[in-house]
Write an enzyme that holds these catalytic residues in place. Sequence first.
Site, mmCIF file in Angstrom:
data_model
loop_
_atom_site.group_PDB
_atom_site.id
_atom_site.type_symbol
_atom_site.label_atom_id
_atom_site.label_comp_id
_atom_site.label_asym_id
_atom_site.label_seq_id
_atom_site.Cartn_x
_atom_site.Cartn_y
_atom_site.Cartn_z
ATOM 1 N N LEU A 198 27.694 56.880 40.736
ATOM 2 C CA LEU A 198 28.644 57.043 41.777
ATOM 3 C C LEU A 198 28.683 55.839 42.788
ATOM 4 O O LEU A 198 27.768 55.071 42.966
ATOM 5 C CB LEU A 198 27.904 57.902 42.733
ATOM 6 N N TYR A 201 30.901 54.252 48.470
ATOM 7 C CA TYR A 201 31.358 53.290 49.491
ATOM 8 C C TYR A 201 31.896 54.063 50.648
ATOM 9 O O TYR A 201 31.921 55.071 50.614
ATOM 10 C CB TYR A 201 32.673 52.712 48.673
ATOM 11 N N VAL A 236 23.438 55.074 41.723
ATOM 12 C CA VAL A 236 24.431 55.025 42.928
ATOM 13 C C VAL A 236 24.539 53.669 42.977
ATOM 14 O O VAL A 236 23.792 52.625 42.825
ATOM 15 C CB VAL A 236 23.634 55.299 43.973
ATOM 16 N N LYS A 237 25.809 53.109 42.961
ATOM 17 C CA LYS A 237 26.156 51.766 43.205
ATOM 18 C C LYS A 237 26.499 51.714 44.764
ATOM 19 O O LYS A 237 27.540 52.298 45.142
ATOM 20 C CB LYS A 237 27.542 51.677 42.447
ATOM 21 N N GLN A 238 26.120 50.698 45.349
ATOM 22 C CA GLN A 238 26.421 50.533 46.884
ATOM 23 C C GLN A 238 26.486 49.009 47.072
ATOM 24 O O GLN A 238 25.792 48.022 46.417
ATOM 25 C CB GLN A 238 25.170 50.948 47.434
#
Length: 349
Positions: A198, A201, A236-238
């Site tokens: 995910l 953003y 999780v990409k943040q």
Amino acid sequence: MTDITAILGDEAETLLTHTCQGIAKDLLQLPGPDFVERVMIASDRKPGVLRSLQALFDHGRLAGTGYLSILPVDQGVEHSGGASFAPNPIYFDPENIVRLAIEGGCNGVASTLGVLGAIGRRYAHRIPFIVKLNHNELLTYPSLYDQTLFAAVDQAFDMGAVAVGATVYFGSEESRRQIQEVSEAFQHAHELGMATVLWAYLRNSAFKHEGTDYHTAADLTGQANHLGATIEADLVKQKQATTNGGFKAIGFGKTHPRMYDGLIGSHPIDLVRYQVANCYMGRVGMINSGGPSGKDDLHQVVRTAVINKRAGGMGLITGRKSFQKPMQEGVSLLNAVQDVYSSSLISVA
């Protein structure tokens, strides 16, 4: 090997020696060679999902470390093909995108259905594919910022992808629809044995308040991470946190005094540690964005990697900094990121 200390320059001492006090590393489920067996095995994920995650962990220069270096190239849709690939037109050709990921030693490559589908039969067995399911396209006028499904989970599965990815713009008017769409897609991906990533953003003009951009505030991005873990993202990409206090400054949500006095310090690693903590204390791996390309890319990407690793993060997803350069320079930059995660001298703070 990359001279990490020299690249960090004046920041080397503070970034390499800092110890987190608010959330101790002993509370985290840290990345490692046995992450799937030690952490993910306790989850409800099917054996196929665990196999897909292990395929990511076992590929590229970081194979066997538990860390991830992923090449993401969906900017042809998100930012327009011209704006993204004019600096290096060879990347209009999807094969060169995948070649960069392979030659750069990445664990996997994330891109659109069209990009990966164009060369799927030639490369899906050579490097793990992550198919990005939704996008914000910028050909609508006036510009409209909304993540819309461009692909189906079954298409990614048929292509041989090990994972699907999707973005939710938390804080936007469309976020509730996006959460529902992505949650349903992730459920189906898990049923088919694929992992899920995910892009968690934030997007709301009100999050830029009195000269400060709180889209990268630890408290707001931390909650976005927590929501991403809630819909069972495996990764999780943040964007890396650079400030704090978004809830208080904007005046919404619910907070606790310890979020701003004790739990989250002002040090860059402390800010990112809070992001990791919101990923179920590391049970969901958090990878940070490498950010846009600029004049100081090597320094910035190594700095970002050091902060992520020392905070307890699982890696970096590095796009524009690598593909908006000649291929060999892009490979060298990706390798510098990987050198941070493979170095035994850089420990969790």
